[in-house]
Design an enzyme around this catalytic site. Sequence first.
Site, PDB file in Angstrom:
ATOM      1  N   ARG A   1     -26.155   8.692 -13.105  1.00  0.00           N
ATOM      2  CA  ARG A   1     -25.504   9.817 -12.542  1.00  0.00           C
ATOM      3  C   ARG A   1     -25.026  10.700 -13.848  1.00  0.00           C
ATOM      4  O   ARG A   1     -24.561  11.823 -13.672  1.00  0.00           O
ATOM      5  CB  ARG A   1     -24.118   9.248 -12.078  1.00  0.00           C
ATOM      6  CG  ARG A   1     -24.494   8.718 -10.501  1.00  0.00           C
ATOM      7  CD  ARG A   1     -23.324   8.101  -9.728  1.00  0.00           C
ATOM      8  NE  ARG A   1     -23.992   7.686  -8.396  1.00  0.00           N
ATOM      9  CZ  ARG A   1     -23.005   7.315  -7.669  1.00  0.00           C
ATOM     10  NH1 ARG A   1     -21.728   6.669  -7.667  1.00  0.00           N
ATOM     11  NH2 ARG A   1     -23.638   6.777  -6.417  1.00  0.00           N
TER      12      ARG A   1
ATOM     13  N   ALA B   1     -20.367   0.272  -7.051  1.00  0.00           N
ATOM     14  CA  ALA B   1     -19.166   0.111  -7.052  1.00  0.00           C
ATOM     15  C   ALA B   1     -18.591  -1.065  -5.950  1.00  0.00           C
ATOM     16  O   ALA B   1     -17.848  -1.980  -5.810  1.00  0.00           O
ATOM     17  CB  ALA B   1     -18.475   1.263  -6.772  1.00  0.00           C
TER      18      ALA B   1
ATOM     19  N   HIS C   1     -15.731   8.324 -10.365  1.00  0.00           N
ATOM     20  CA  HIS C   1     -15.492   6.871 -10.688  1.00  0.00           C
ATOM     21  C   HIS C   1     -14.589   6.829 -12.102  1.00  0.00           C
ATOM     22  O   HIS C   1     -15.418   7.543 -13.085  1.00  0.00           O
ATOM     23  CB  HIS C   1     -16.669   6.002 -10.453  1.00  0.00           C
ATOM     24  CG  HIS C   1     -16.493   4.600 -10.541  1.00  0.00           C
ATOM     25  ND1 HIS C   1     -16.292   3.889  -9.301  1.00  0.00           N
ATOM     26  CD2 HIS C   1     -16.220   3.711 -11.337  1.00  0.00           C
ATOM     27  CE1 HIS C   1     -15.833   2.465  -9.576  1.00  0.00           C
ATOM     28  NE2 HIS C   1     -16.155   2.621 -10.955  1.00  0.00           N
TER      29      HIS C   1
ATOM     30  N   ASN D   1      -9.753   4.724  -1.552  1.00  0.00           N
ATOM     31  CA  ASN D   1     -10.970   5.342  -1.607  1.00  0.00           C
ATOM     32  C   ASN D   1     -12.321   4.676  -1.108  1.00  0.00           C
ATOM     33  O   ASN D   1     -13.318   5.166  -0.858  1.00  0.00           O
ATOM     34  CB  ASN D   1     -11.558   5.531  -3.283  1.00  0.00           C
ATOM     35  CG  ASN D   1     -10.969   6.845  -4.053  1.00  0.00           C
ATOM     36  OD1 ASN D   1     -10.553   7.569  -2.889  1.00  0.00           O
ATOM     37  ND2 ASN D   1     -11.017   6.973  -5.043  1.00  0.00           N
TER      38      ASN D   1
ATOM     39  N   GLY E   1     -19.432   6.832   0.420  1.00  0.00           N
ATOM     40  CA  GLY E   1     -20.441   7.572   1.279  1.00  0.00           C
ATOM     41  C   GLY E   1     -21.373   6.546   1.553  1.00  0.00           C
ATOM     42  O   GLY E   1     -22.143   6.858   2.708  1.00  0.00           O
TER      43      GLY E   1
ATOM     44  N   GLU F   1       0.815  -1.279  -0.100  1.00  0.00           N
ATOM     45  CA  GLU F   1      -0.183  -0.165  -0.054  1.00  0.00           C
ATOM     46  C   GLU F   1       0.812   1.295  -0.050  1.00  0.00           C
ATOM     47  O   GLU F   1       1.849   1.146   0.875  1.00  0.00           O
ATOM     48  CB  GLU F   1      -1.169  -0.043   1.132  1.00  0.00           C
ATOM     49  CG  GLU F   1      -1.627   1.156   1.440  1.00  0.00           C
ATOM     50  CD  GLU F   1      -2.539   1.789   0.166  1.00  0.00           C
ATOM     51  OE1 GLU F   1      -3.561   0.885  -0.283  1.00  0.00           O
ATOM     52  OE2 GLU F   1      -2.230   2.726  -0.106  1.00  0.00           O
TER      53      GLU F   1
HETATM   54  P1  ADP Z   1     -10.749  -0.553  -5.048  1.00  0.00           P
HETATM   55  O1  ADP Z   1     -12.353   0.415  -4.504  1.00  0.00           O
HETATM   56  O2  ADP Z   1     -10.794  -0.854  -6.048  1.00  0.00           O
HETATM   57  O3  ADP Z   1     -10.534  -1.353  -3.952  1.00  0.00           O
HETATM   58  P2  ADP Z   1      -9.487   1.903  -3.544  1.00  0.00           P
HETATM   59  O4  ADP Z   1      -9.288   3.317  -3.952  1.00  0.00           O
HETATM   60  O5  ADP Z   1     -10.429   1.602  -2.536  1.00  0.00           O
HETATM   61  O6  ADP Z   1     -10.021   0.822  -4.709  1.00  0.00           O
HETATM   62  O7  ADP Z   1      -7.989   1.255  -3.034  1.00  0.00           O
HETATM   63  C1  ADP Z   1      -7.001   1.188  -4.052  1.00  0.00           C
HETATM   64  C2  ADP Z   1      -5.925   1.272  -3.217  1.00  0.00           C
HETATM   65  O8  ADP Z   1      -4.692   1.033  -3.977  1.00  0.00           O
HETATM   66  C3  ADP Z   1      -5.442   2.754  -2.305  1.00  0.00           C
HETATM   67  O9  ADP Z   1      -5.241   2.326  -0.882  1.00  0.00           O
HETATM   68  C4  ADP Z   1      -4.274   3.353  -2.895  1.00  0.00           C
HETATM   69  O10 ADP Z   1      -3.360   4.006  -2.128  1.00  0.00           O
HETATM   70  C5  ADP Z   1      -3.373   1.966  -3.424  1.00  0.00           C
HETATM   71  N1  ADP Z   1      -2.514   2.125  -4.579  1.00  0.00           N
HETATM   72  C6  ADP Z   1      -2.645   2.779  -5.575  1.00  0.00           C
HETATM   73  N2  ADP Z   1      -1.685   3.006  -6.433  1.00  0.00           N
HETATM   74  C7  ADP Z   1      -0.792   2.301  -5.690  1.00  0.00           C
HETATM   75  C8  ADP Z   1       0.779   1.728  -5.794  1.00  0.00           C
HETATM   76  N3  ADP Z   1       1.503   2.093  -7.000  1.00  0.00           N
HETATM   77  N4  ADP Z   1       1.178   1.058  -5.021  1.00  0.00           N
HETATM   78  C9  ADP Z   1       0.572   0.716  -3.738  1.00  0.00           C
HETATM   79  N5  ADP Z   1      -0.526   0.799  -3.605  1.00  0.00           N
HETATM   80  C10 ADP Z   1      -1.414   1.619  -4.473  1.00  0.00           C
END
Ligand code: ADP
Length: 630
Positions: A462, A613, A569, A180, A185, A172
Amino acid sequence: MVILKKRLGLILCLFIIASVFSVVGAAQTVNLFQPGTYTGEGTGYGGTIKVEVTVNDSEILEINVLEHEETPVISDAAFQIIPARILEHQTLAVDTVSGATLSSNGVIEAVTVALSKTAIDMDKLNKPIQKKTTSGQKIEKTADVVIIGSGGAGMSAAVEAIKSGRTVIIIEKQSAIGGNTLLAGSAMNAANPVEQAKQPMSEAELNTIRGLLAIEPKDDFVREWQDTLRKELDTYIAAGSSYLFDSPSLHKLQTYVDGDYVANPRLVNILGDRGQESINFLSTLGAKWNSVIQAAVGATWKRSHTPTTDLGTRGASFVLPQANFVEQNGGTIMLDSRAEQLIMGNGRCVGVVGTTSNGQPFQVNANKGVIIATGGFGANVEMRMKFNKHWATLDESVPTTNGPQATGDGIVMAEAVGANLVGMEWIQLIPTYGPGVFTPYIENQIYVNKEGNRFVAEDGRRDVLSGAVLKQTDAKLFIISDANTVKDGMTTTGVNVDSRLSNGYLWKADTLEELAAVSGIPYQNLKKSVEQFNNSVRNGNDPFGRTVFDKEFGVAPFYAGITGPMVHHTMGGIEISENAEVLDANGNVIPGLFAAGEVTGGIHGANRLGGNAITDIVVFGRIAGQSASK
Ligand code: ADP
C-alpha cells in the site's frame, strides 16, 4: 421501515400547555403546520434518504424512514436516534449521531424538506435545544475487566474475558458500537491451506516464494520461518502440486519483510500462527464467509477471507458476532461514554474515568485489568502531523477512510501513565477507497493514471501504491474493472455497483472506447494498458512486476472509478508484550494494563499488509481478554 411515534406523555404535556396557552392568550395561538403527512428527501452517505413526516397544527407527530441506500448496521443508529431527537425536542437543530454523521444529516435534511412543505415559519423549527444540566453526580461502576473501545479488538477481548468467567464493562464514546472495524471494507488474512488449495498457483507466484527464501535472513525469526517454508515447499514440489500454496510461515515472512523488518517478530509469529484459529472463532460466533479466498489491496498474496453481507456489511462480521455474545452473556456496554484518564493505584491500572456525552462524569473500576482498544489516530490531523516523517504532508488536505472517532485517545491515555510508544511515524495511505471504488480486491483490476497508462504493479504494498499514485497527474488513479468483477450490476462479493453510478466518481460502458469517452481517459492509452495487462496474464512477465492475476480482461460491461490516497491505518502505537500487556519505556509490564488492535504498535512495522488488520484485532483482542482475566 423505521417508525418513531411521539411519546404519549409528551403529547399530553404539550396538549396541556397548548390548552392553557389558548385560554390565557387566544390571540397568540401559533399554528405551526397545515396538518397532514408530507414526504421529503435528503442525501446520506449511500444516496437518497426518503422520509414521511406527520404533523398536526402545532407539532411533529411521527417520522418514518421510507427508503434509503445507507450501509446497513452503520446507519441504524441515525435512523433510530435522529427522528427520536426531533420528536422529543420538536426542533431540527438536533445533534448528529457520532459514527453516522452523513446518514444523520441526510435524515435531518429529508425531514426539513418534508416540513418545508407545510411549516408556516421554518425558523421556529430550528430552535436550539436547551442542553439538560446533569446532576453532576458521578456514575460509578465496577467490573473485573474494563475495556475501552467497542471495535473488533475490544469486542474480541470481551468475549474471552466473559468466557473466562469475568464480569465485563465496555466503554464506548460513540452512540453505537463497532468503530472503524464496522467500516472495514473486506478481508481477514489467514493461511488456510485447505481452502486456498482450490485455486491454482502461477509460476510468478511460485517465484515470489522463492524470492522470500533467497533473502539473507535478518534475524533468527526470518531464518526459522524460511527453514519451515523451505521444507513445506520441497514437499509441495515433490508431490507435483500446482495449487495455491500458503502456510503460516509464508504469511509471517511476507508480513515482516513487507513491513521492512520494523515489526516485533515475536508478535508477527503470533499473528501468523493464530490467523486461522481466529477465523474459526468468528465462525463459531456466527460469521459466514464467501468461498473464494482473494487478495485484498496490498495483501500481496491470495489469503484474504471475505465475510458475506449476512450481518449487513462485511465489516459487521468482524464485530457483531462478538457483540451479540457479549450482550447475551451479561457484558455491559456503556455508549456515549468517553474515557479520558486511566486510574493508577500503587503502580497498577485499576480503572478509568471519563465523561458521558451529556456531561456526566463516570468512573469504572477494574478488579482485574483495563484493556485499551480505542483504535488508531487516522482522523486526528494534529497527531498525524506530529508523527508523520514519510509523506510530504498529512494535513487536512489528505482525507481519511476512518470515522471521526479515530483520534488516538488510547495512545494519549496510555502515554500519560508511562506506556512506551513504537512505530508512530508509520502511517498508512491507501489509494483505493472512496466513492469511485467498489471492491477491495485486486485480481481482476487494472490501475491507470489520468493519461490511461499503467504505472505500478497493482498487487504491490500500500505504501508503494500510494507513493506511485502521488506522482501521477492530480495524484489520482482510475480503477478499471470488467465482468470478471461485476456481473448484473453486482460484484461477486455482493456490492451493488450500478446503484452508485450517479455519484460522479464511477462510470460504466459496454465498450472500452465508450468507457474512455465517459470517464475522460484517453482511449488509445487505455486500450494499450489493457493489452499489456492481458499479455502479463498470459506470459506472467509483467513490466511492472505484478504477479497476482486471475483472468484476462475484456468482458463487458466495463467500469472505471476515480480515486486517490487517503489516510487509512496507523501502524504505530502502544508497545505490548506477547500477552498484550502494556510495556513502559524500560520494557517492564505496567500491571493491570493491556492493549489490543490498532491502538498498539509493533505488529505491522513500516507497512501493513491489506487484510492483516482484522487478523491483528481478533488475535490480539482475544489474547488481551484472556490475559486481563488471569
Ligand atoms: P480496532 O480495530 O482496534 O478494534 P476500532 O476503530 O474498530 O479499533 O474501534 C475503536 C473504538 O474505540 C471505536 O468505537 C471508538 O469510538 C472507541 N473509542 C476511541 N476512543 C475512545 C474513548 N476515549 N473512550 C471510549 N471509546 C473510545
